[in-house]
Enzyme design. Sequence first.
Site, PDB file in Angstrom:
ATOM      1  N   TYR A 196     120.505   5.840  23.278  1.00 45.53           N
ATOM      2  CA  TYR A 196     119.337   6.684  23.504  1.00 45.53           C
ATOM      3  C   TYR A 196     119.090   7.557  22.277  1.00 45.53           C
ATOM      4  O   TYR A 196     119.786   8.553  22.042  1.00 45.53           O
ATOM      5  CB  TYR A 196     119.523   7.564  24.738  1.00 45.53           C
ATOM      6  CG  TYR A 196     119.856   6.799  26.001  1.00 45.53           C
ATOM      7  CD1 TYR A 196     119.425   5.504  26.187  1.00 45.53           C
ATOM      8  CD2 TYR A 196     120.618   7.392  27.008  1.00 45.53           C
ATOM      9  CE1 TYR A 196     119.735   4.802  27.346  1.00 45.53           C
ATOM     10  CE2 TYR A 196     120.919   6.700  28.168  1.00 45.53           C
ATOM     11  CZ  TYR A 196     120.478   5.405  28.333  1.00 45.53           C
ATOM     12  OH  TYR A 196     120.787   4.721  29.481  1.00 45.53           O
ATOM     13  N   HIS A 244     127.677  -0.984  28.571  1.00 45.45           N
ATOM     14  CA  HIS A 244     126.224  -0.849  28.691  1.00 45.45           C
ATOM     15  C   HIS A 244     125.520  -2.210  28.730  1.00 45.45           C
ATOM     16  O   HIS A 244     125.611  -2.991  27.788  1.00 45.45           O
ATOM     17  CB  HIS A 244     125.709  -0.033  27.495  1.00 45.45           C
ATOM     18  CG  HIS A 244     124.333   0.511  27.673  1.00 45.45           C
ATOM     19  ND1 HIS A 244     123.709   1.290  26.711  1.00 45.45           N
ATOM     20  CD2 HIS A 244     123.437   0.403  28.693  1.00 45.45           C
ATOM     21  CE1 HIS A 244     122.512   1.626  27.130  1.00 45.45           C
ATOM     22  NE2 HIS A 244     122.323   1.095  28.329  1.00 45.45           N
TER      23      HIS A 244
END
Length: 261
Positions: free
Chosen positions: A93, A158
């Site tokens: 992010y 992830h």
Amino acid sequence: MCNSKGRRLSECCLRSLGETSGCIAYQQHIKALTAMPVPTVPLGQTGMQVSILGMGCSPIGHSYGVANEQTAIHTVHAAYKAGINIFDVSPYYGSGRAEKLLGAAIKTLPREDIIICTKIGKYAPGEEPNYSAKQVQASIHDSMQRLGVDYIDILHCHDIEFCPDMRQIINETLPCLLELKKQGKIRAIGITGYPLDIFSYILDRVPLGTVDVVLSYCHNSLHDTSMLQLLPYLQSKGVGVISAAPLCMGLWRPQVGLRCW
């Protein structure tokens, strides 16, 4: 963030209704409800008590536009004040920016009262995912530095569907995370992804207790409740479940709309 803002919006709307009807008791009841802290529940067998609402920190990493630093920090503080104690972030992010801002925000919060989740595997848009043990160790070290912490509560692999061969997750990534767990650098191990069948692929091939948490997104919402069908299986495997993106990553916002995938 959504909880705090939603509470203010609901309180404002309902207060207007109460004032229109002249019902003071109703106004007081709504005020009491919106002042209640977010309840907590056990997260699987991790031993962690987590708020039923968590804060996803991708927006403060520019996932939905440029985030103002002070606004991001104030949002984290508002979430904590509302009773939210679990914060989900990733080096992906904003290529580390979200972790840095979350780290700046939690400096003044009691570390033992908050649960930090971050991830390994994806690191920057356009960059090839890397789930190797070497990269995992380097990534966790970098994440702890950006966050300003000496341990991670939940470390997620992830979006494992992006791993070219998911056998690597089983044979290399998870064993590395188990070792880091023994060292006290992480408290719990998680896996995340969009396709629901990836969870059973991994969980059926590793010993019970290897994976503590799974995170699925966009599968428990108004238009898709398919995650609910998987819950009995996940419970049988002893894992906690985090349902992310309940608003489907902006699906209902005209300026966002459908994702390309």
